[in-house]
Design a protein around this motif. Structure first.
Motif, PDB file in Angstrom:
ATOM      1  N   CYS A 100       0.839  -1.213   0.000  1.00 59.64           N
ATOM      2  CA  CYS A 100       0.000   0.000   0.000  1.00 59.64           C
ATOM      3  C   CYS A 100       0.872   1.260   0.000  1.00 59.64           C
ATOM      4  CB  CYS A 100      -0.960  -0.018   1.187  1.00 59.64           C
ATOM      5  SG  CYS A 100      -2.209  -1.311   1.036  1.00 59.64           S
ATOM      6  N   ASN A 101       1.958   1.226   0.771  1.00 59.02           N
ATOM      7  CA  ASN A 101       2.902   2.372   0.771  1.00 59.02           C
ATOM      8  C   ASN A 101       3.442   2.622  -0.629  1.00 59.02           C
ATOM      9  OD1 ASN A 101       4.601   1.545   3.915  1.00 59.02           O
ATOM     10  ND2 ASN A 101       2.689   2.631   3.548  1.00 59.02           N
ATOM     11  N   THR A 102       3.672   1.562  -1.355  1.00 60.11           N
ATOM     12  CA  THR A 102       4.302   1.666  -2.679  1.00 60.11           C
ATOM     13  C   THR A 102       3.335   2.206  -3.733  1.00 60.11           C
ATOM     14  OG1 THR A 102       5.669  -0.244  -2.092  1.00 60.11           O
ATOM     15  CG2 THR A 102       5.643   0.362  -4.413  1.00 60.11           C
ATOM     16  N   PHE A 103       2.063   1.842  -3.628  1.00 63.35           N
ATOM     17  CA  PHE A 103       1.147   2.144  -4.734  1.00 63.35           C
ATOM     18  C   PHE A 103       0.043   3.162  -4.473  1.00 63.35           C
ATOM     19  CE2 PHE A 103       2.916  -1.893  -6.137  1.00 63.35           C
ATOM     20  CZ  PHE A 103       3.224  -1.560  -7.447  1.00 63.35           C
ATOM     21  N   LEU A 104      -0.385   3.288  -3.223  1.00 64.62           N
ATOM     22  CA  LEU A 104      -1.626   4.050  -3.015  1.00 64.62           C
ATOM     23  C   LEU A 104      -1.408   5.521  -2.680  1.00 64.62           C
ATOM     24  CD1 LEU A 104      -3.729   1.452  -0.967  1.00 64.62           C
ATOM     25  CD2 LEU A 104      -3.856   1.948  -3.423  1.00 64.62           C
ATOM     26  N   ASN A 105      -2.100   6.367  -3.423  1.00 68.41           N
ATOM     27  CA  ASN A 105      -2.215   7.782  -3.076  1.00 68.41           C
ATOM     28  C   ASN A 105      -3.624   8.023  -2.553  1.00 68.41           C
ATOM     29  OD1 ASN A 105       0.336   8.964  -3.863  1.00 68.41           O
ATOM     30  ND2 ASN A 105      -0.234   8.453  -5.967  1.00 68.41           N
ATOM     31  N   ALA A 106      -3.811   9.172  -1.890  1.00 68.38           N
ATOM     32  CA  ALA A 106      -5.151   9.511  -1.403  1.00 68.38           C
ATOM     33  C   ALA A 106      -6.115   9.510  -2.584  1.00 68.38           C
ATOM     34  CB  ALA A 106      -5.112  10.877  -0.737  1.00 68.38           C
ATOM     35  N   GLY A 107      -7.296   8.901  -2.364  1.00 66.36           N
ATOM     36  CA  GLY A 107      -8.314   8.880  -3.418  1.00 66.36           C
ATOM     37  C   GLY A 107      -8.255   7.652  -4.315  1.00 66.36           C
ATOM     38  N   ASP A 108      -7.134   6.893  -4.266  1.00 66.56           N
ATOM     39  CA  ASP A 108      -7.047   5.660  -5.056  1.00 66.56           C
ATOM     40  C   ASP A 108      -7.981   4.597  -4.463  1.00 66.56           C
ATOM     41  OD1 ASP A 108      -5.153   6.708  -6.760  1.00 66.56           O
ATOM     42  OD2 ASP A 108      -3.439   5.819  -5.710  1.00 66.56           O
ATOM     43  N   GLU A 109      -8.197   3.550  -5.235  1.00 66.60           N
ATOM     44  CA  GLU A 109      -9.072   2.469  -4.747  1.00 66.60           C
ATOM     45  C   GLU A 109      -8.352   1.124  -4.717  1.00 66.60           C
ATOM     46  OE1 GLU A 109     -13.334   4.441  -6.122  1.00 66.60           O
ATOM     47  OE2 GLU A 109     -12.789   2.472  -6.926  1.00 66.60           O
TER      48      GLU A 109
END
Ligand SMILES: Cc1ncc(COP(=O)(O)O)c(C=O)c1O
Length: 361
Positions: A100-109
């Motif tokens: 999650c740290n690697t891929f997710l930005n705020a607003g992603d799903e």
């Protein structure tokens, strides 16, 4: 005091883990407590891993090998993959967060089943991203609906196989029907924490697919069949470019030396894993037959735990079992109120659990 804590943290709950044995002993003042709550291995770990732990005491003053070279070599050789396709950290729980740290930005799903390992949801929310939870189909994953829910915001899709807490699997055919509909820019995580317990020959081993799918990440652990939960060591296999990014996020000394050495030794003891598989298979057959006699519906499992419908208030059953020194996981904490999840124990533990259950219903 007003702390400037991130809003994502304010909205998170502390994870409620299975009750530890020491806590139950302290609270109830009883000596014999059996924990069948967290899917640990009732047989312990391989004697070879124990030896490795003892040997490592002599090196306690040293930092562990930051590259985890030996452990990665053993994993790579066992599964016939490249050294640089392997990554490790402090349990697959840490790897879930790392992804999650690697891929997710705020607003992603992040797409996941409604009833599954809750850490995918927590790690998604920690990044300010949104969990899209897909309702279950016959207590298993609804693969079609999961894939249909992918949109331009989707970064991750989580497949837990066998699924915790239902113990269900999706088959090779079911997986192949959806695999090519997952876009390349969506990372599919195959969480196979319980793979060593699988008995169904239609189970799809992700290792057969990951070479063709550079967006596939396989997660496994030394905490379950290998019996090393206390040492915290999980591993994964993925395309080497992806592993290169992961290694930027994973801390250099995350996996301590005891864990590295014990995991390496444990993975080479195939006889122990065969025994674990066999004892679990016999244990689940015994528990199925006892649940049948009690008229309690249950979900057939491919893991080392069984989800059982208590047909009453699971909180009460939990409390009554606890008073008799048996810790299980009540279903209301897992998104299935009325049910309970019990880890398959040793023969003796399973018999004691059934005796206590009869008094609790
Ligand atoms: C499906 C699943 N994935 C991952 C984990 C995390 O295991 P660990 O962090 O001990 O490797 C668990 C633990 O219960 C699990 O059930």
């Amino acid at each position: 005091m007003k702390y400037n804590v991130r809003e994502e943290i304010l909205n998170l709950n502390v994870y409620k883990a299975g009750k530890p044995i020491s806590e139950v002993k302290r609270e109830l003042g009883i000596d014999e407590v059996i924990k069948l709550a967290s899917n640990e291995n009732p047989l312990g770990c391989s004697p070879k891993a124990k030896e490795a732990i003892k040997r490592t005491v002599e090196e306690s003053q040293l930092y562990p090998d930051a590259s985890n070279y030996e452990l990665k070599e053993i994993i790579a050789n066992k599964f016939n993959v490249k050294h640089d396709e392997v990554f490790v950290s402090t349990g697959s729980d840490a790897l879930i967060k790392m992804i999650c740290n690697t891929f997710l930005n705020a607003g992603d799903e992040s797409v996941m089943p409604e009833v599954t390992f809750p850490r995918y949801d927590a790690a998604t929310k920690l990044m300010g991203a949104k969990s899209i939870k897909i309702p279950m189909k016959d207590n298993g994953l609804d693969l079609e609906k999961m894939v249909e829910s992918i949109n331009s915001k989707t970064k991750l899709i989580w497949f837990c196989n066998p699924n915790n807490p239902t113990g269900t699997i999706f088959t090779k055919n079911e997986f192949e029907n959806i695999l090519n509909r997952i876009p390349e820019n969506v990372i599919m995580i195959m969480d196979e924490a319980y793979i060593e317990y699988v008995t169904d020959s239609n189970f799809p081993d992700s290792l057969d697919y990951f070479k063709e799918h550079p967006n596939m990440v396989i997660l496994r652990t030394f905490s379950k069949a290998y019996g090393l939960a206390s040492l915290r060591c999980g591993y994964g296999i993925a395309h080497e470019e992806l592993v290169g990014y992961f290694n930027r996020v994973i801390g250099p000394f995350d996996v301590n030396l005891f864990a590295q050495q014990a995991a390496a030794a444990a993975m080479q003891d195939e006889k122990f894993i065969q025994k674990v598989h066999e004892v679990n298979k016999q244990g689940k057959e015994y528990l199925y037959s006892e649940f049948d006699k009690l008229g309690l519906p249950y979900i057939k499992t491919n893991a080392n735990f069984i989800m059982v419908d208590t047909k009453t208030d699971d909180k009460q059953v939990f409390e009554k079992l606890l008073k008799q020194g048996l810790i299980i996981r009540p279903g209301h904490l897992l998104g299935m109120p009325g049910w309970m999840r019990v880890t398959v124990g040793t023969k003796d533990q399973n018999v004691k659990f059934i005796e206590a259950l009869k008094k609790s219903l």
